[in-house]
Design a protein around this motif. Structure first.
Motif, PDB file in Angstrom:
ATOM      1  N   ALA A  79      59.486  71.571 129.029  1.00 33.10           N
ATOM      2  CA  ALA A  79      59.294  72.384 130.228  1.00 33.10           C
ATOM      3  C   ALA A  79      59.452  71.529 131.478  1.00 33.10           C
ATOM      4  CB  ALA A  79      57.925  73.055 130.200  1.00 33.10           C
ATOM      5  N   GLY A  80      58.984  70.300 131.433  1.00 32.44           N
ATOM      6  CA  GLY A  80      59.141  69.385 132.558  1.00 32.44           C
ATOM      7  C   GLY A  80      60.591  69.052 132.836  1.00 32.44           C
ATOM      8  N   TRP A  81      61.389  68.850 131.782  1.00 35.61           N
ATOM      9  CA  TRP A  81      62.827  68.571 131.951  1.00 35.61           C
ATOM     10  C   TRP A  81      63.511  69.747 132.638  1.00 35.61           C
ATOM     11  CZ3 TRP A  81      61.532  64.566 128.691  1.00 35.61           C
ATOM     12  CH2 TRP A  81      62.368  63.455 128.722  1.00 35.61           C
ATOM     13  N   LYS A 122      62.529  70.162 136.308  1.00 33.37           N
ATOM     14  CA  LYS A 122      63.083  69.131 137.175  1.00 33.37           C
ATOM     15  C   LYS A 122      64.598  69.210 137.295  1.00 33.37           C
ATOM     16  CE  LYS A 122      63.036  64.127 137.930  1.00 33.37           C
ATOM     17  NZ  LYS A 122      62.517  62.841 137.462  1.00 33.37           N
ATOM     18  N   TYR A 123      65.286  69.443 136.172  1.00 37.28           N
ATOM     19  CA  TYR A 123      66.747  69.321 136.149  1.00 37.28           C
ATOM     20  C   TYR A 123      67.501  70.640 136.010  1.00 37.28           C
ATOM     21  CZ  TYR A 123      65.888  64.325 135.661  1.00 37.28           C
ATOM     22  OH  TYR A 123      65.469  63.040 135.867  1.00 37.28           O
ATOM     23  N   GLY A 124      66.801  71.742 135.788  1.00 36.78           N
ATOM     24  CA  GLY A 124      67.473  73.032 135.683  1.00 36.78           C
ATOM     25  C   GLY A 124      67.704  73.460 134.249  1.00 36.78           C
ATOM     26  N   GLU A 125      68.216  74.674 134.088  1.00 37.63           N
ATOM     27  CA  GLU A 125      68.313  75.276 132.758  1.00 37.63           C
ATOM     28  C   GLU A 125      69.328  74.607 131.838  1.00 37.63           C
ATOM     29  OE1 GLU A 125      71.013  79.208 133.235  1.00 37.63           O
ATOM     30  OE2 GLU A 125      69.051  79.288 134.215  1.00 37.63           O
ATOM     31  N   PHE A 126      70.265  73.823 132.388  1.00 41.16           N
ATOM     32  CA  PHE A 126      71.160  73.060 131.520  1.00 41.16           C
ATOM     33  C   PHE A 126      70.354  72.150 130.599  1.00 41.16           C
ATOM     34  CE2 PHE A 126      73.434  69.144 130.523  1.00 41.16           C
ATOM     35  CZ  PHE A 126      74.554  69.653 129.887  1.00 41.16           C
ATOM     36  N   TRP A 127      69.208  71.685 131.087  1.00 46.38           N
ATOM     37  CA  TRP A 127      68.347  70.772 130.330  1.00 46.38           C
ATOM     38  C   TRP A 127      67.260  71.529 129.563  1.00 46.38           C
ATOM     39  CZ3 TRP A 127      69.534  65.823 129.555  1.00 46.38           C
ATOM     40  CH2 TRP A 127      70.536  65.285 130.381  1.00 46.38           C
ATOM     41  N   HIS A 128      67.551  72.742 129.131  1.00 39.84           N
ATOM     42  CA  HIS A 128      66.615  73.508 128.301  1.00 39.84           C
ATOM     43  C   HIS A 128      66.663  72.967 126.871  1.00 39.84           C
ATOM     44  CE1 HIS A 128      64.330  76.816 126.656  1.00 39.84           C
ATOM     45  NE2 HIS A 128      65.221  76.858 125.681  1.00 39.84           N
ATOM     46  N   PHE A 129      65.514  72.601 126.344  1.00 38.66           N
ATOM     47  CA  PHE A 129      65.428  72.092 124.975  1.00 38.66           C
ATOM     48  C   PHE A 129      64.557  73.005 124.133  1.00 38.66           C
ATOM     49  CE2 PHE A 129      65.975  68.064 127.386  1.00 38.66           C
ATOM     50  CZ  PHE A 129      67.123  67.590 126.767  1.00 38.66           C
ATOM     51  N   GLU A 130      64.968  73.238 122.900  1.00 36.22           N
ATOM     52  CA  GLU A 130      64.095  73.816 121.890  1.00 36.22           C
ATOM     53  C   GLU A 130      63.368  72.639 121.240  1.00 36.22           C
ATOM     54  OE1 GLU A 130      63.714  77.065 121.382  1.00 36.22           O
ATOM     55  OE2 GLU A 130      65.212  77.468 122.937  1.00 36.22           O
ATOM     56  N   VAL A 131      62.185  72.885 120.735  1.00 39.61           N
ATOM     57  CA  VAL A 131      61.401  71.823 120.101  1.00 39.61           C
ATOM     58  C   VAL A 131      61.096  72.228 118.670  1.00 39.61           C
ATOM     59  CG1 VAL A 131      59.202  70.589 120.113  1.00 39.61           C
ATOM     60  CG2 VAL A 131      60.370  71.071 122.279  1.00 39.61           C
ATOM     61  N   ARG A 132      61.421  71.323 117.744  1.00 45.11           N
ATOM     62  CA  ARG A 132      61.029  71.514 116.344  1.00 45.11           C
ATOM     63  C   ARG A 132      61.164  70.187 115.614  1.00 45.11           C
ATOM     64  NH1 ARG A 132      65.840  74.063 116.957  1.00 45.11           N
ATOM     65  NH2 ARG A 132      67.561  73.399 115.614  1.00 45.11           N
ATOM     66  N   GLU A 133      60.308  70.028 114.637  1.00 38.89           N
ATOM     67  CA  GLU A 133      60.336  68.859 113.761  1.00 38.89           C
ATOM     68  C   GLU A 133      60.313  67.542 114.534  1.00 38.89           C
ATOM     69  OE1 GLU A 133      63.833  69.633 111.449  1.00 38.89           O
ATOM     70  OE2 GLU A 133      62.854  71.256 110.335  1.00 38.89           O
ATOM     71  N   CYS A 167      61.421  66.732 117.552  1.00 40.50           N
ATOM     72  CA  CYS A 167      62.600  66.388 118.359  1.00 40.50           C
ATOM     73  C   CYS A 167      62.917  67.487 119.361  1.00 40.50           C
ATOM     74  CB  CYS A 167      63.833  66.211 117.464  1.00 40.50           C
ATOM     75  SG  CYS A 167      63.774  64.822 116.346  1.00 40.50           S
ATOM     76  N   PHE A 168      63.687  67.125 120.366  1.00 39.15           N
ATOM     77  CA  PHE A 168      64.332  68.093 121.238  1.00 39.15           C
ATOM     78  C   PHE A 168      65.618  68.541 120.550  1.00 39.15           C
ATOM     79  CE2 PHE A 168      62.937  66.518 125.764  1.00 39.15           C
ATOM     80  CZ  PHE A 168      61.664  67.022 125.546  1.00 39.15           C
ATOM     81  N   HIS A 169      65.964  69.818 120.712  1.00 38.49           N
ATOM     82  CA  HIS A 169      67.229  70.337 120.192  1.00 38.49           C
ATOM     83  C   HIS A 169      67.946  71.048 121.332  1.00 38.49           C
ATOM     84  CE1 HIS A 169      66.421  69.471 115.947  1.00 38.49           C
ATOM     85  NE2 HIS A 169      65.164  69.593 116.343  1.00 38.49           N
ATOM     86  N   HIS A 170      69.239  70.759 121.462  1.00 34.22           N
ATOM     87  CA  HIS A 170      70.054  71.304 122.547  1.00 34.22           C
ATOM     88  C   HIS A 170      71.465  71.465 122.010  1.00 34.22           C
ATOM     89  CE1 HIS A 170      72.481  70.884 126.332  1.00 34.22           C
ATOM     90  NE2 HIS A 170      71.535  71.668 126.781  1.00 34.22           N
ATOM     91  N   GLY A 171      71.989  72.664 122.057  1.00 33.36           N
ATOM     92  CA  GLY A 171      73.322  72.890 121.497  1.00 33.36           C
ATOM     93  C   GLY A 171      73.302  72.569 120.017  1.00 33.36           C
ATOM     94  N   GLY A 172      74.238  71.766 119.570  1.00 30.44           N
ATOM     95  CA  GLY A 172      74.314  71.421 118.152  1.00 30.44           C
ATOM     96  C   GLY A 172      73.618  70.125 117.784  1.00 30.44           C
ATOM     97  N   GLY A 173      72.950  69.488 118.744  1.00 29.10           N
ATOM     98  CA  GLY A 173      72.369  68.183 118.445  1.00 29.10           C
ATOM     99  C   GLY A 173      70.879  68.120 118.664  1.00 29.10           C
TER     100      GLY A 173
END
Length: 170
Positions: free
Chosen positions: A117-119, A122-133, A135-141
């Motif tokens: 949420a902090g990312w 601060k940096y906008g929705e491009f830096w939206h991360f899902e969280v699981r296991e 780690c951060f997850h974004h796109g395919g990585g």
């Protein structure tokens, strides 16, 4: 992570006689607002590695993320000591900060969600991360997240008057 007030000292050798040490809350405000940091790690063969990245200040520490196979993550597996720098690339104006500390992996999903949420804030929705296991997850990585509680921070006031402040945490 540290919440203690650091020992603050102005280095008179590199400071104008009229200045006083920069207060720690000002340094924190600069760390919170800085958009770009440079991280320095050490390769297993001893050579330095430096690369830019975004970082978020939260709970008394800087946080950054990196893919598990990226050079900085591989370096951190062998040596977690890092330096993160931020500031301006000008000689006569601005303020530079150098943060020394140990990068510690953050794996708690509750903490990671707060950092994600902090990312985004601060940096906008491009830096939206899902969280699981863990780690951060974004796109395919996925990305590992690290926390660096400062051990020592140096601040460099540029332009007249020049200054150098050191904050040391116990």
């Amino acid at each position: 992570m540290t919440h203690d007030e650091p020992q603050t000292r102005l280095d008179r050798r590199y400071s104008d006689p009229t200045v006083t040490a920069t207060p720690w809350p000002r340094a924190v405000a600069l760390l919170e607002s800085a958009e770009l940091f440079w991280i320095s790690t050490v390769r297993p063969d001893g050579r330095p590695h430096v690369t830019p990245l975004p970082a978020v200040w939260s709970d008394g520490a800087l946080h950054f993320c990196t893919g598990a196979e990226e050079r900085k993550a591989l370096n951190l597996a062998a040596n977690p000591q890092v330096v993160l720098t931020t500031g301006t690339s000008t000689w006569n104006e601005g303020y530079d900060l150098v943060v020394e500390g140990e990068a510690v992996r953050v794996t708690d999903d509750v903490r990671l969600r707060a950092l994600a949420a902090g990312w985004e804030a601060k940096y906008g929705e491009f830096w939206h991360f899902e969280v699981r296991e863990g780690c951060f997850h974004h796109g395919g990585g996925s990305a590992l997240v690290f926390s660096v509680a400062p051990r020592t921070v140096f601040g460099f006031g540029k332009g007249e008057p020049f200054s150098q402040t050191r904050w040391r945490f116990t």
